[in-house]
Enzyme design. Structure first.
Site, PDB file in Angstrom:
ATOM      1  CD  GLU A 115      44.686  55.635  14.185  1.00  0.00           C
ATOM      2  OE1 GLU A 115      44.923  54.940  12.861  1.00  0.00           O
ATOM      3  OE2 GLU A 115      43.877  55.586  14.912  1.00  0.00           O
ATOM      4  CG  HIS A 172      43.359  56.557   8.839  1.00  0.00           C
ATOM      5  ND1 HIS A 172      42.708  57.596   9.397  1.00  0.00           N
ATOM      6  CD2 HIS A 172      43.123  55.741   9.519  1.00  0.00           C
ATOM      7  CE1 HIS A 172      42.064  57.337  10.534  1.00  0.00           C
ATOM      8  NE2 HIS A 172      42.187  56.085  10.477  1.00  0.00           N
ATOM      9  NE  ARG A 192      32.316  51.766   9.727  1.00  0.00           N
ATOM     10  CZ  ARG A 192      31.534  51.438  10.581  1.00  0.00           C
ATOM     11  NH1 ARG A 192      30.251  51.942  10.443  1.00  0.00           N
ATOM     12  NH2 ARG A 192      31.601  50.387  11.410  1.00  0.00           N
TER      13      ARG A 192
END
Length: 310
Positions: A115, A172, A192
């Site tokens: 991304e 990130h 996570r």
């Protein structure tokens, strides 16, 4: 000439979401905790509907499956890209994404998630998490086991207009007060690593420590972004990133100019201002696809756009 495909966004509520998707972009959001606008998406978790023309009412995934000629007969089981606007009223969890190979094996054949972020809005002292400080996997495991989060994560300052590429394996997080436009592979796989021990409906949210450790790259290396820029007194087109999964560019227009759509398809998001494309009004918050063989398109107005293609 083929029609422009305008899309109806899909909205996602989140513990960290806010109201800026309404106040900045005028969207009719479902809650005061709306975190994401899936603006161009054919993903099963948020499949956009075509708003106009011959295919009005059909989903983008249906169009991909039944009219692949509109996308240059591009290969692949799924429409490959997903464009989001994300409003982080609070910090997002610190997370990492797998690559295609790991996701295919461990996430039922899903795509991985590469991304990139364009910073649309942020606080004056805006920050993001990007990268980590562990020199190798052993140190990474140790810092996680000891919950030394402040030592582990890299926090960096941001400003409006900044751009970051986030490859799989990159630690990130978007932090509070930030609005971004995200261009990504069509994947909803997130691991996570840390969630500040906050509660969602009285419960801690699930963490994915083992998978995170599996996929985090050690040591962290930033990805260089930016590329060629062309233009004249009416426009500037700047390449932000070119990678195996997408190319992303920014167009800044003050006047009018003709551009060529010579890709399998072109995703377009208006991020500032307003104007027209081939006589059709567009404004901040408009998202659409120019299909294959669209040819020349004429932009007029004062606006900034982010465009992407495979």
């Amino acid at each position: 000439m083929r029609e422009i495909l305008f899309l109806e966004p899909v909205f996602k509520s989140a513990i960290w979401g806010g109201t800026k998707l309404s106040s900045i972009y005028g969207y009719d959001i479902p809650t005061d905790h709306t975190g994401e606008c899936w603006a161009i998406s054919a993903h099963q978790n948020g499949d956009c509907t075509i708003k106009n023309g011959e295919y009005a009412g059909q989903t983008l995934s249906w169009l991909w499956d039944n009219h692949r000629e509109l996308f240059g007969n591009a290969k692949g089981d799924v429409f490959p890209l997903l464009i989001k606007i994300i409003d982080a009223k609070a910090d997002l969890s610190i997370q990492v994404h797998p690559d295609d190979e790991y996701a295919n094996v461990n996430e039922n054949g899903s795509l991985g998630k590469t991304e990139c972020w364009y910073i649309l809005e942020c606080d004056d002292d805006g920050k993001i998490v990007l990268g980590h400080n562990a020199k190798d996997k052993e140190e990474l495991k140790q810092m996680i086991a000891e919950k030394r989060w402040q030592d582990l994560i890299k926090v960096r300052s941001i400003k409006k207009g900044d751009f970051f590429q986030i490859n799989p394996g990159t630690v990130h997080a978007i932090k509070a007060g930030t609005v971004i436009l995200e261009t990504q592979q069509s994947s909803d796989i997130t691991y996570r690593l840390y969630d500040y021990d906050r509660l969602d409906n009285g419960k801690l949210r699930e963490l994915h420590i083992d998978k995170s450790i599996d996929v985090i790259d050690c040591p962290h290396v930033d990805v260089e972004v930016g590329g060629n820029s062309i233009g004249d007194e009416n426009y500037r087109m700047e390449e932000l990133i070119q990678c195996p999964f997408y190319t992303v560019k920014k167009i800044s227009l003050s006047g009018e100019h003709d551009f060529e759509q010579n890709h399998p398809f072109l995703n377009v998001s208006v991020i500032e201002g307003s104007g027209e494309i081939d006589g059709t009004p567009i404004k901040k918050g408009s998202h659409f696809i120019l299909p294959a063989d669209y040819g020349t398109y004429h932009l007029k107005g004062n606006m900034d756009l982010i465009v992407s293609h495979i």
